[in-house]
Structures are given as C-alpha cells and as structure tokens.
Enzyme design. Structure first.
Site, PDB file in Angstrom:
ATOM      1  N   ARG A  38       0.838  -1.203   0.000  1.00  0.00           N
ATOM      2  CA  ARG A  38       0.000   0.000   0.000  1.00  0.00           C
ATOM      3  C   ARG A  38       0.880   1.264   0.000  1.00  0.00           C
ATOM      4  NH1 ARG A  38      -5.730   0.241   3.399  1.00  0.00           N
ATOM      5  NH2 ARG A  38      -6.900   0.599   1.502  1.00  0.00           N
ATOM      6  N   SER A 127      -9.568   7.031  13.658  1.00  0.00           N
ATOM      7  CA  SER A 127     -10.474   5.903  13.386  1.00  0.00           C
ATOM      8  C   SER A 127     -11.771   6.102  14.166  1.00  0.00           C
ATOM      9  CB  SER A 127      -9.877   4.587  13.896  1.00  0.00           C
ATOM     10  OG  SER A 127      -8.601   4.363  13.428  1.00  0.00           O
ATOM     11  N   ALA A 160     -16.967  11.392   3.213  1.00  0.00           N
ATOM     12  CA  ALA A 160     -17.623  10.273   2.536  1.00  0.00           C
ATOM     13  C   ALA A 160     -16.772   9.905   1.330  1.00  0.00           C
ATOM     14  CB  ALA A 160     -19.036  10.669   2.101  1.00  0.00           C
ATOM     15  N   ASN A 220     -23.233   8.713  12.082  1.00  0.00           N
ATOM     16  CA  ASN A 220     -23.407   7.638  11.104  1.00  0.00           C
ATOM     17  C   ASN A 220     -24.727   6.903  11.305  1.00  0.00           C
ATOM     18  OD1 ASN A 220     -21.167   8.139   9.627  1.00  0.00           O
ATOM     19  ND2 ASN A 220     -20.038   6.294  10.201  1.00  0.00           N
ATOM     20  N   CYS A 272     -18.612   1.368   6.728  1.00  0.00           N
ATOM     21  CA  CYS A 272     -18.850   1.981   8.040  1.00  0.00           C
ATOM     22  C   CYS A 272     -20.263   1.953   8.604  1.00  0.00           C
ATOM     23  CB  CYS A 272     -18.339   3.409   8.014  1.00  0.00           C
ATOM     24  SG  CYS A 272     -16.538   3.444   7.912  1.00  0.00           S
ATOM     25  N   LYS A 275     -21.189  -1.377  10.306  1.00  0.00           N
ATOM     26  CA  LYS A 275     -20.212  -1.627  11.379  1.00  0.00           C
ATOM     27  C   LYS A 275     -20.451  -0.683  12.566  1.00  0.00           C
ATOM     28  CE  LYS A 275     -16.021   0.519  10.652  1.00  0.00           C
ATOM     29  NZ  LYS A 275     -15.750   1.490  11.708  1.00  0.00           N
ATOM     30  N   ARG A 342     -16.288  -2.668  -0.103  1.00  0.00           N
ATOM     31  CA  ARG A 342     -16.575  -3.211   1.226  1.00  0.00           C
ATOM     32  C   ARG A 342     -18.071  -3.070   1.549  1.00  0.00           C
ATOM     33  NH1 ARG A 342     -11.981  -0.239   4.703  1.00  0.00           N
ATOM     34  NH2 ARG A 342     -12.616   1.476   3.359  1.00  0.00           N
ATOM     35  N   ARG A 408     -30.839   2.232  -7.934  1.00  0.00           N
ATOM     36  CA  ARG A 408     -30.413   3.578  -7.501  1.00  0.00           C
ATOM     37  C   ARG A 408     -31.356   4.669  -7.997  1.00  0.00           C
ATOM     38  NH1 ARG A 408     -26.639   3.445  -3.874  1.00  0.00           N
ATOM     39  NH2 ARG A 408     -25.244   1.709  -4.146  1.00  0.00           N
TER      40      ARG A 408
HETATM   41  P1  NAD Z   1      -8.465   1.038   5.675  1.00  0.00           P
HETATM   42  O1  NAD Z   1      -8.588  -0.410   5.926  1.00  0.00           O
HETATM   43  O2  NAD Z   1      -8.580   1.568   4.291  1.00  0.00           O
HETATM   44  O3  NAD Z   1      -7.030   1.545   6.235  1.00  0.00           O
HETATM   45  C1  NAD Z   1      -6.506   1.169   7.464  1.00  0.00           C
HETATM   46  C2  NAD Z   1      -4.998   0.976   7.286  1.00  0.00           C
HETATM   47  O4  NAD Z   1      -4.404   0.789   8.576  1.00  0.00           O
HETATM   48  C3  NAD Z   1      -4.610  -0.264   6.472  1.00  0.00           C
HETATM   49  O5  NAD Z   1      -3.843   0.123   5.346  1.00  0.00           O
HETATM   50  C4  NAD Z   1      -3.811  -1.133   7.453  1.00  0.00           C
HETATM   51  O6  NAD Z   1      -2.728  -1.829   6.854  1.00  0.00           O
HETATM   52  C5  NAD Z   1      -3.298  -0.087   8.429  1.00  0.00           C
HETATM   53  N1  NAD Z   1      -2.934  -0.639   9.738  1.00  0.00           N
HETATM   54  C6  NAD Z   1      -3.648  -1.472  10.535  1.00  0.00           C
HETATM   55  N2  NAD Z   1      -2.982  -1.719  11.687  1.00  0.00           N
HETATM   56  C7  NAD Z   1      -1.805  -1.025  11.618  1.00  0.00           C
HETATM   57  C8  NAD Z   1      -0.700  -0.870  12.498  1.00  0.00           C
HETATM   58  N3  NAD Z   1      -0.696  -1.462  13.696  1.00  0.00           N
HETATM   59  N4  NAD Z   1       0.332  -0.104  12.089  1.00  0.00           N
HETATM   60  C9  NAD Z   1       0.326   0.511  10.888  1.00  0.00           C
HETATM   61  N5  NAD Z   1      -0.688   0.408  10.016  1.00  0.00           N
HETATM   62  C10 NAD Z   1      -1.763  -0.349  10.366  1.00  0.00           C
HETATM   63  O7  NAD Z   1      -9.522   1.742   6.639  1.00  0.00           O
HETATM   64  P2  NAD Z   1     -10.246   3.170   6.407  1.00  0.00           P
HETATM   65  O8  NAD Z   1     -11.403   3.010   5.504  1.00  0.00           O
HETATM   66  O9  NAD Z   1      -9.220   4.195   6.132  1.00  0.00           O
HETATM   67  O10 NAD Z   1     -10.857   3.401   7.869  1.00  0.00           O
HETATM   68  C11 NAD Z   1     -10.034   3.692   8.961  1.00  0.00           C
HETATM   69  C12 NAD Z   1     -10.895   4.151  10.109  1.00  0.00           C
HETATM   70  O11 NAD Z   1     -11.567   5.365   9.762  1.00  0.00           O
HETATM   71  C13 NAD Z   1     -12.004   3.182  10.527  1.00  0.00           C
HETATM   72  O12 NAD Z   1     -12.152   3.233  11.914  1.00  0.00           O
HETATM   73  C14 NAD Z   1     -13.235   3.744   9.862  1.00  0.00           C
HETATM   74  O13 NAD Z   1     -14.413   3.428  10.563  1.00  0.00           O
HETATM   75  C15 NAD Z   1     -12.985   5.228   9.922  1.00  0.00           C
HETATM   76  N6  NAD Z   1     -13.635   6.016   8.867  1.00  0.00           N
HETATM   77  C16 NAD Z   1     -13.644   5.570   7.586  1.00  0.00           C
HETATM   78  C17 NAD Z   1     -14.215   6.352   6.585  1.00  0.00           C
HETATM   79  C18 NAD Z   1     -14.246   5.897   5.142  1.00  0.00           C
HETATM   80  O14 NAD Z   1     -14.857   6.573   4.343  1.00  0.00           O
HETATM   81  N7  NAD Z   1     -13.609   4.808   4.776  1.00  0.00           N
HETATM   82  C19 NAD Z   1     -14.741   7.605   6.905  1.00  0.00           C
HETATM   83  C20 NAD Z   1     -14.707   8.029   8.230  1.00  0.00           C
HETATM   84  C21 NAD Z   1     -14.137   7.235   9.199  1.00  0.00           C
HETATM   85  C1  UGA Z   2     -20.525   7.672   5.299  1.00  0.00           C
HETATM   86  C2  UGA Z   2     -20.897   9.062   5.850  1.00  0.00           C
HETATM   87  O1  UGA Z   2     -21.647   9.765   4.860  1.00  0.00           O
HETATM   88  C3  UGA Z   2     -19.631   9.854   6.195  1.00  0.00           C
HETATM   89  O2  UGA Z   2     -20.000  11.099   6.788  1.00  0.00           O
HETATM   90  C4  UGA Z   2     -18.793   9.047   7.174  1.00  0.00           C
HETATM   91  O3  UGA Z   2     -17.587   9.727   7.469  1.00  0.00           O
HETATM   92  C5  UGA Z   2     -18.471   7.699   6.555  1.00  0.00           C
HETATM   93  O4  UGA Z   2     -19.711   7.011   6.239  1.00  0.00           O
HETATM   94  C6  UGA Z   2     -17.732   6.787   7.483  1.00  0.00           C
HETATM   95  O5  UGA Z   2     -17.766   6.938   8.695  1.00  0.00           O
HETATM   96  O6  UGA Z   2     -17.135   5.865   6.919  1.00  0.00           O
HETATM   97  P1  UGA Z   2     -19.684   6.731   2.950  1.00  0.00           P
HETATM   98  O7  UGA Z   2     -20.083   5.426   3.541  1.00  0.00           O
HETATM   99  O8  UGA Z   2     -18.327   6.862   2.388  1.00  0.00           O
HETATM  100  O9  UGA Z   2     -19.802   7.869   4.088  1.00  0.00           O
HETATM  101  O10 UGA Z   2     -20.705   7.161   1.813  1.00  0.00           O
HETATM  102  P2  UGA Z   2     -22.227   7.680   1.845  1.00  0.00           P
HETATM  103  O11 UGA Z   2     -22.361   8.736   0.834  1.00  0.00           O
HETATM  104  O12 UGA Z   2     -22.674   7.997   3.211  1.00  0.00           O
HETATM  105  O13 UGA Z   2     -23.025   6.411   1.318  1.00  0.00           O
HETATM  106  C7  UGA Z   2     -23.165   5.246   2.099  1.00  0.00           C
HETATM  107  C8  UGA Z   2     -24.170   4.317   1.441  1.00  0.00           C
HETATM  108  O14 UGA Z   2     -25.492   4.829   1.534  1.00  0.00           O
HETATM  109  C9  UGA Z   2     -23.900   4.106  -0.052  1.00  0.00           C
HETATM  110  O15 UGA Z   2     -24.128   2.765  -0.377  1.00  0.00           O
HETATM  111  C10 UGA Z   2     -24.936   5.011  -0.704  1.00  0.00           C
HETATM  112  O16 UGA Z   2     -25.277   4.603  -1.994  1.00  0.00           O
HETATM  113  C11 UGA Z   2     -26.097   4.862   0.253  1.00  0.00           C
HETATM  114  N1  UGA Z   2     -27.043   5.998   0.198  1.00  0.00           N
HETATM  115  C12 UGA Z   2     -26.637   7.250   0.522  1.00  0.00           C
HETATM  116  C13 UGA Z   2     -28.371   5.759  -0.120  1.00  0.00           C
HETATM  117  O17 UGA Z   2     -28.776   4.606  -0.391  1.00  0.00           O
HETATM  118  N2  UGA Z   2     -29.245   6.815  -0.155  1.00  0.00           N
HETATM  119  C14 UGA Z   2     -28.859   8.074   0.168  1.00  0.00           C
HETATM  120  O18 UGA Z   2     -29.712   8.999   0.135  1.00  0.00           O
HETATM  121  C15 UGA Z   2     -27.523   8.300   0.505  1.00  0.00           C
END
Ligand code: NAD
Ligand code: UGA
Length: 430
Positions: A38, A127, A160, A220, A272, A275, A342, A408
């Site tokens: 990565r 996180s 998002a 969320n 998310c 979860k 995911r 959709r």
């Molecule tokens: P991700 O799986 O894409 O990235 C996490 C990274 O952490 C991985 O690359 C992994 O290898 C690394 N990692 C794990 N353990 C480690 C360690 N001990 N040392 C170094 N690296 C390590 O996950 P993500 O989607 O970026 O989400 C991260 C967090 O943010 C989660 O808690 C999630 O709920 C939160 N979050 C995600 C989103 C989103 O849109 N994906 C938005 C808001 C919040």
């Molecule tokens: C969501 C939140 O919007 C972010 O604010 C938050 O940071 C993030 O989760 C997180 O904690 O990971 P994300 O999951 O990336 O962001 O995308 P969204 O735009 O929220 O969509 C989530 C799902 O809901 C998608 O499958 C989307 O298609 C669906 N959705 C969204 C609907 O079915 N209807 C809607 O009106 C909006």
C-alpha cells in the site's frame, strides 16, 4: 514546527493527511503503514485508492512535506502529533462477535507508540472507535511509565468516499474532543491550529472526549437511519402506487428535515454504516439499554430487508426463476466515484442471483475483475467459486422481454420503456 505522523494509509489516512499537507506547507506529514504494498502504491503514479481530486493534491505535496513510509516506528518516534487511522472492523469471533468493534489494530498501534516514544505526543483518534476507547488507550500508552506525557484527542472523520477531497477541503465541521485539564486544552488548541489553516474557526467544534467519540457513531447512525426510513417507505410506495421520489421530495422540503440523504436505494453499503451501528448496538447492550439497542438494530434490519426485497423482485419479475438467465450487473462498488467494494449491496444482490443459478456479467469502471471475483468468492455465505462470472463491456445484446432493475433510481425510465424494456425502480409504480 509541528511534525505529524499518521498510522494507517487507508481511505481515511491517505486523503486526510494529503489535505493537511496541502493546506499546511510548513507542516511535515508522514503517513505510515505496515502494508508495504500500500505504501509503495502511495509512492507510485497509481495511488491505492480512487478519489476524485486526490491525485492532484498528492502530486502537489508528495516529496515536499508529504511522505509515505513503511518505517512505522521511526516516524512515530519523531512526531509531535500521531494520528491513528487504522481499521476498526466488526469483531468476527469472541465476546461481542458480529457487533463489537475489533480494536486489535488500534491496540497494537497504541502499544507501538508507547514503546517507541521518547518525547511528549498528542495521540489523535482518527479511526471510528467505541465511546470510552480513549480511556483504554490512555492506559496502554502510559503502561511503561517512561515519564512521557501523552494527550489523547478524539478527532473523528466525517468524509464520505467519492467526495473525500471536497469534504476535507470544505468540511461541515471539524470535531475535536479532549480532556478538560490544562494539558488537554493545550493539546486541543494545537490540533485546532492545524485545521485553522483552512477551516473557519467557528466550524471547529471542541468538546469532551466521550461526546466527540459518541458524536461520530451518532452521526453515522442517524445518516443510515434516514436511508432505512426512506427505504422502508419505498416498500410501502410499491404496495400503494405512491412514488418514493415524490414522497422524499415533499418530505425533504420541510426545512426541519432537509432534502439530503433521502434517496431510496437497493440498500446502503460501505465499510462503516453497518459496522458503526452494530458497534452502537453493542455499547447500548453493554450498558443495559436493550430498548435503545433494538431501536438502532432495526436500521440494519431494514437495510437487509431492502437488499433481499430487491433480489426477490428481480427473481419474481422474471417468472420466478433466473436460472440460466444472463444478467448484467452495472456498478459493483458501494457507491459511485469509488472503487471500494466493502459491504457493497451488490455482493448480496449477486449472491442472491447466483443462488438461483443466474449467469452474471459484472461491470464497474473503478473495480477490477479480480476484486469482483474475490468479493463473490468469499465463503462468508459458504459460496463456491463463482464459475459463471466474467468481465463485460457495458453494452450487451438482449432477449425480449428484457428487464432493467434500477437499484439507484438513476435511469431514464420513460426512454427505456419506450424502446421495449420492462423497468423496475425502487419505490416507484411499474
Ligand atoms: P483502511 O482499511 O482503508 O485503512 C486502514 C490501514 O491501517 C490499512 O492500510 C492497514 O494496513 C493499516 N494498519 C492497521 N494496523 C496497523 C498498524 N498497527 N500499524 C500501521 N498500520 C496499520 O480503513 P479506512 O477506511 O481508512 O478506515 C479507517 C478508520 O476510519 C475506521 O475506523 C473507519 O471506521 C474510519 N472512517 C472511515 C471512513 C471511510 O470513508 N472509509 C470515513 C470516516 C471514518
Ligand atoms: C458515510 C458518511 O456519509 C460519512 O460522513 C462518514 O464519514 C463515513 O460514512 C464513514 O464513517 O465511513 P460513505 O459510507 O463513504 O460515508 O458514503 P455515503 O455517501 O454515506 O453512502 C453510504 C451508502 O449509503 C452508499 O451505499 C450510498 O449509496 C447509500 N445511500 C446514501 C443511499 O442509499 N441513499 C442516500 O440517500 C444516501
């Protein structure tokens, strides 16, 4: 000059740190990860994740004040502020399996920070974590009593996927929670000063640690609840002849409700929402709040119902069987403008159709055929390797009667009906 290190180069760590580096040219930002492939991708021309606008921002500051490295310990040791942005998935075994957040990655990151630190640090929860996690982290960080001062802040991320760069550049708010002590307040101010490079001060909200941690789960849960509410209405619309788009429009015109996040769909996906709600449910249960837990559980249950309702609709419309029928699946990621699969609703829909022996061809501009195969071969559902899958181009021949099922509500129904398709949209009359 403040030095920042972020542990976790994923969907949050990568874009978030790229934006900080972009907006704060005088701050050095290093993103570290144990996943060497990565990190190599972050240092290449082909970044490991697709986000509109991300390439440009990374290119503007990589090698200047933004660095990606697999030398985790070195950069953590050198940093003043350590963001922890590792994954916090749902536990799959042991106490709380299927609901509680798995904090294994977080814990190992915290232990490593404690072991390698030689100077005071601000440790930032980026996180999404259960409320009260900071208390546990504090214990881990101070366990070897080296006389180092660690201040823990909660700074949840609200971006998002698909709009991450826009969300980061113009956030609705930045939330920072900290201890209500002089040291805690100082740490909050230090982090606030980083965001203040581009976020108006009145949009940087500060509060106590537990409120900040819980606010992320609450946001969320409430966003997902809106989708489940409108999806529940979509079932009633189909039963009565109402049109869910019209209903959502009318409802959203109420300024107290607002128009956003009311699009009926095949169900929400992504790493998310489910979860975090399950995590919230588990926390409620642990606190003896059964009714509250059951209330939030329903948001996920309606989502599961919506996905299975969609599959049933496809199968029943096509004369109660899809066995041997060729079905093209357009779009596989959990939403547009991302390659992230995911928890995408597409996996459940494909499994449902494959279970009835349909022949699927799947296309998504951002998802590789390998990824699709991997997602559908996961034995979570005891599924054999899907032999009927093949990549395809978006155009394909059709047999009459031909059907379109729009999960959709994005296609032009009238046009397609005019040229002979039978079109089904979520929550709309046939
Ligand atoms: P991700 O799986 O894409 O990235 C996490 C990274 O952490 C991985 O690359 C992994 O290898 C690394 N990692 C794990 N353990 C480690 C360690 N001990 N040392 C170094 N690296 C390590 O996950 P993500 O989607 O970026 O989400 C991260 C967090 O943010 C989660 O808690 C999630 O709920 C939160 N979050 C995600 C989103 C989103 O849109 N994906 C938005 C808001 C919040
Ligand atoms: C969501 C939140 O919007 C972010 O604010 C938050 O940071 C993030 O989760 C997180 O904690 O990971 P994300 O999951 O990336 O962001 O995308 P969204 O735009 O929220 O969509 C989530 C799902 O809901 C998608 O499958 C989307 O298609 C669906 N959705 C969204 C609907 O079915 N209807 C809607 O009106 C909006």
């Amino acid at each position: 000059m403040v030095k920042i290190c972020c542990i976790g180069a994923g969907y949050v760590g990568g874009p978030t740190m790229a934006m900080i580096a972009f907006k704060c040219p005088k701050i050095e930002v290093v993103v570290v990860d144990i996943a060497v492939a990565r990190i190599n991708a972050w240092n290449s021309d082909r970044l490991p994740i697709f986000e509109p606008g991300l390439d440009e921002v990374v290119k503007a500051c990589r090698g200047r004040n933004l660095f990606f490295s697999a030398d985790v310990e070195k950069h953590v040791a050198e940093a003043d502020i350590v963001f922890v942005s590792v994954n916090t998935p749902t536990k799959t075994r042991g106490l709380g399996a299927g609901k509680a957040a798995d904090l294994t990655y977080w814990e190992s990151a915290a232990r490593m920070i404690a072991d390698v630190s030689k100077s005071d640090k601000i440790v930032v929860e980026k996180s999404t974590v259960p409320v009260k996690t900071a208390e546990a982290i504090e214990k881990i960080l101070t366990h070897n009593n080296k006389g180092i001062n660690f201040q823990i802040l909660s700074n949840p991320e609200f971006l998002a996927e698909g709009t991450a760069m826009e969300d980061l550049a113009k956030p609705d708010r930045v939330l920072i929670g900290g201890r209500e002590t002089p040291e805690g307040r100082k740490a909050v101010e230090t982090l606030k000063a980083v965001y203040a490079h581009w976020v108006p001060e009145d949009q940087i909200i500060t509060m106590n640690l537990w409120s900040a941690e819980l606010s992320k789960l609450a946001a969320n849960a409430i966003l997902a609840q809106r989708i489940s509410s409108v999806n529940a209405m979509s079932a009633l619309c189909e039963a009565t002849g109402a049109d869910v788009a019209e209903v959502a429009y009318a409802v959203g015109k109420d300024s107290r409700i607002g128009p956003k996040f009311l699009n009926a769909s095949v169900g929400f996906g992504g790493s998310c929402f489910q979860k975090d709600i399950l995590n919230l449910v588990y926390i409620c249960e642990c606190n003896g709040l059964t009714e509250v837990a059951n209330y939030w559980k329903q948001v996920v249950q309606i989502n599961d119902y919506q996905k299975s309702r969609f599959v049933k609709r496809v199968v029943s419309s096509m004369f109660n069987t899809v066995s041997g029928k060729k079905i093209a699946i357009l779009g596989f990621a959990f939403k547009k403008d991302t390659g992230d699969t995911r928890e995408t609703a597409a996996i459940d829909v494909c499994h449902g159709l494959l279970g009835d022996k349909a022949q699927l061809s799947v296309y998504d501009p951002q998802v590789t055929a390998d990824q699709i195969m991997r997602d559908l071969a996961m034995n979570k559902f005891d599924w054999d390797h899907p032999q009927h899958l093949q990549p395809m181009s978006p155009t394909t021949t059709k047999q009459k009667p031909a059907f379109i099922f729009d999960g959709r509500n994005v296609i032009n129904v009238e046009e397609l009906r005019k040229i002979g398709f039978i079109v089904y949209s979520v929550g709309k009359p046939l």
